[in-house]
Design a protein around this motif. Structure first.
Motif, PDB file in Angstrom:
ATOM      1  N   THR A 208     -27.157   7.750  39.838  1.00 42.48           N
ATOM      2  CA  THR A 208     -27.037   6.873  38.677  1.00 42.48           C
ATOM      3  C   THR A 208     -28.358   6.779  37.930  1.00 42.48           C
ATOM      4  OG1 THR A 208     -25.304   5.557  39.721  1.00 42.48           O
ATOM      5  CG2 THR A 208     -26.534   4.507  37.943  1.00 42.48           C
ATOM      6  N   VAL A 209     -29.449   6.674  38.679  1.00 43.77           N
ATOM      7  CA  VAL A 209     -30.758   6.562  38.051  1.00 43.77           C
ATOM      8  C   VAL A 209     -31.122   7.850  37.322  1.00 43.77           C
ATOM      9  CG1 VAL A 209     -33.225   6.256  38.491  1.00 43.77           C
ATOM     10  CG2 VAL A 209     -31.558   4.801  39.649  1.00 43.77           C
ATOM     11  N   ARG A 241     -26.805  22.358  37.140  1.00 43.23           N
ATOM     12  CA  ARG A 241     -25.537  22.130  37.839  1.00 43.23           C
ATOM     13  C   ARG A 241     -25.475  20.712  38.396  1.00 43.23           C
ATOM     14  NH1 ARG A 241     -22.975  25.862  42.734  1.00 43.23           N
ATOM     15  NH2 ARG A 241     -21.107  24.578  43.074  1.00 43.23           N
ATOM     16  N   ARG A 242     -26.597  20.259  38.984  1.00 36.34           N
ATOM     17  CA  ARG A 242     -26.614  18.909  39.553  1.00 36.34           C
ATOM     18  C   ARG A 242     -26.452  17.853  38.458  1.00 36.34           C
ATOM     19  NH1 ARG A 242     -25.027  15.200  42.851  1.00 36.34           N
ATOM     20  NH2 ARG A 242     -26.572  13.623  43.401  1.00 36.34           N
ATOM     21  N   LEU A 243     -27.125  18.046  37.329  1.00 39.02           N
ATOM     22  CA  LEU A 243     -27.015  17.074  36.241  1.00 39.02           C
ATOM     23  C   LEU A 243     -25.590  17.048  35.688  1.00 39.02           C
ATOM     24  CD1 LEU A 243     -28.661  15.026  34.622  1.00 39.02           C
ATOM     25  CD2 LEU A 243     -29.086  16.813  32.923  1.00 39.02           C
ATOM     26  N   GLN A 244     -24.960  18.222  35.590  1.00 39.56           N
ATOM     27  CA  GLN A 244     -23.575  18.264  35.137  1.00 39.56           C
ATOM     28  C   GLN A 244     -22.662  17.496  36.081  1.00 39.56           C
ATOM     29  OE1 GLN A 244     -23.220  22.538  34.956  1.00 39.56           O
ATOM     30  NE2 GLN A 244     -23.421  22.590  32.724  1.00 39.56           N
ATOM     31  N   HIS A 248     -20.465  14.261  35.106  1.00 39.74           N
ATOM     32  CA  HIS A 248     -19.022  14.297  35.330  1.00 39.74           C
ATOM     33  C   HIS A 248     -18.586  13.118  36.187  1.00 39.74           C
ATOM     34  CE1 HIS A 248     -18.883  18.930  34.572  1.00 39.74           C
ATOM     35  NE2 HIS A 248     -19.007  18.232  33.475  1.00 39.74           N
ATOM     36  N   GLY A 249     -19.450  12.705  37.119  1.00 40.52           N
ATOM     37  CA  GLY A 249     -19.148  11.544  37.946  1.00 40.52           C
ATOM     38  C   GLY A 249     -19.036  10.265  37.144  1.00 40.52           C
ATOM     39  N   HIS A 250     -19.660  10.252  35.984  1.00 42.76           N
ATOM     40  CA  HIS A 250     -19.555   9.107  35.071  1.00 42.76           C
ATOM     41  C   HIS A 250     -18.505   9.350  33.984  1.00 42.76           C
ATOM     42  CE1 HIS A 250     -23.400   8.164  36.983  1.00 42.76           C
ATOM     43  NE2 HIS A 250     -23.317   6.958  36.464  1.00 42.76           N
ATOM     44  N   GLY A 251     -17.713  10.408  34.161  1.00 43.79           N
ATOM     45  CA  GLY A 251     -16.668  10.718  33.182  1.00 43.79           C
ATOM     46  C   GLY A 251     -17.199  11.238  31.863  1.00 43.79           C
TER      47      GLY A 251
END
Length: 319
Positions: A208-209, A241-244, A248-251
């Motif tokens: 989240t941060v 890839r990690r940032l994507q 995506h986890g935040h929609g």
């Protein structure tokens, strides 16, 4: 800055009473208690640059408490304070956190119950900011109120230096430039809080941060026409890839977020009477669009009308 109140010339017997009355007239809903037996002294200087109102407050040792909303009048609705410590020391207690501020540190305060104590010789710069501006990037203010953003953080040093210099030179700036600089200062504060949140964060909250830091970076760099997901990932220190995955986890999708922020900022500037003399192409470029045609196409797709029609409609409504 303009001096709003000073105990200089006030009889010592009346100085603290006059101080409290001045704060009350300013809308501050505070209970105050002196913490020493010496003569009370205090001074309040004010300045507004663009849409950012600031107060420089110097005082002897005090305990100040707000048990409800800190401000009583509607002019402060939706606003929070970034309080930059210039001299002396202070403590801050809000939302279950207690912290200490020394020169160069700053802290965020929202309109909820709060206790602040100051040492004799304390001077702070209180910067009024729209809560929405912070929460759009950082999430609820409850995550970072009373969290000291210390001077050992490079971005905090930038905040301190920027606002001191802005106040010093603001009389040399035309109104539109002063407004842009004040807005840039707000972005600096947001970016600095995001950097502070990334320190010593519990692992489950780390993703989240990272997203918050990425959004803060986007806000501070909207005018960079080369800003794209790979550059953003590099800026916050994770793989693309990690940032994507985190977005995506935040929609959300990274590119969509960047373009939405550019379009929303452009729409706000199109309705701002202070910059209506600027060509639409200049506003578009300042929001990161490489060409006016590209801007017009995306803007119409989002808002259903061309930028020029949108600006004309807003000016007609305002009149």
């Amino acid at each position: 800055m303009q001096t709003l109140f000073s105990t200089d010339g006030v009889h010592p017997r009346d100085s603290f009473k006059r101080w409290w009355e001045t704060l009350f007239d300013l809308g501050a809903n505070l209970q105050q208690q002196r913490l020493d037996d010496g003569l009370f002294s205090g001074k309040i200087d004010v300045i507004t640059i663009g849409s950012v109102a600031m107060h420089r407050v110097s005082q002897t040792a005090l305990r100040s408490e707000a048990t409800g909303e800190m401000f009583r009048d509607s002019a402060h609705e939706g606003m929070v304070l970034a309080i930059l410590q210039l001299a002396g020391a202070a403590t801050f207690d809000q939302d279950g956190r207690n912290s200490v501020q020394r020169p160069g540190d700053f802290v965020v305060s929202d309109q909820r119950p709060v206790v602040r104590t100051t040492s004799t010789g304390s001077t702070c710069l209180s910067i009024q900011l729209p809560r929405e501006r912070l929460e759009n990037v950082l999430g609820s203010t409850r995550l970072y109120t009373a969290l000291t953003v210390a001077a050992d953080l490079a971005s905090a040093t930038l905040v301190s230096t920027f606002f001191r210099e802005l106040i010093r030179v603001q009389h040399k700036l035309p109104p539109d430039a002063a407004a842009r600089m004040a807005s840039a200062g707000t972005d600096l504060i947001v970016a600095s809080i995001a950097e502070r949140l990334a320190r010593e964060i519990p692992r489950p909250l780390h993703g989240t941060v990272v997203v918050q830091r990425a959004k803060a970076y986007v806000e501070a760099n909207l005018g960079d026409t080369t800003l794209d997901p790979p550059q953003l990932a590099a800026a916050v220190g994770v793989s693309l890839r990690r940032l994507q995955e985190l977005f995506h986890g935040h929609g959300q999708h990274i590119s969509d977020w960047i373009w939405q922020r550019r379009l929303k900022t452009a729409a706000k500037r199109l309705t701002d009477p202070g910059v209506r003399h600027l060509p639409i192409g200049t506003l578009a470029y300042g929001c990161g669009f490489a060409s006016q045609a590209h801007f017009a196409r995306r803007f119409k797709g989002q808002y259903g009308m061309t930028p020029s029609a949108y600006r004309a409609a807003s000016l007609f409504t305002a009149s």
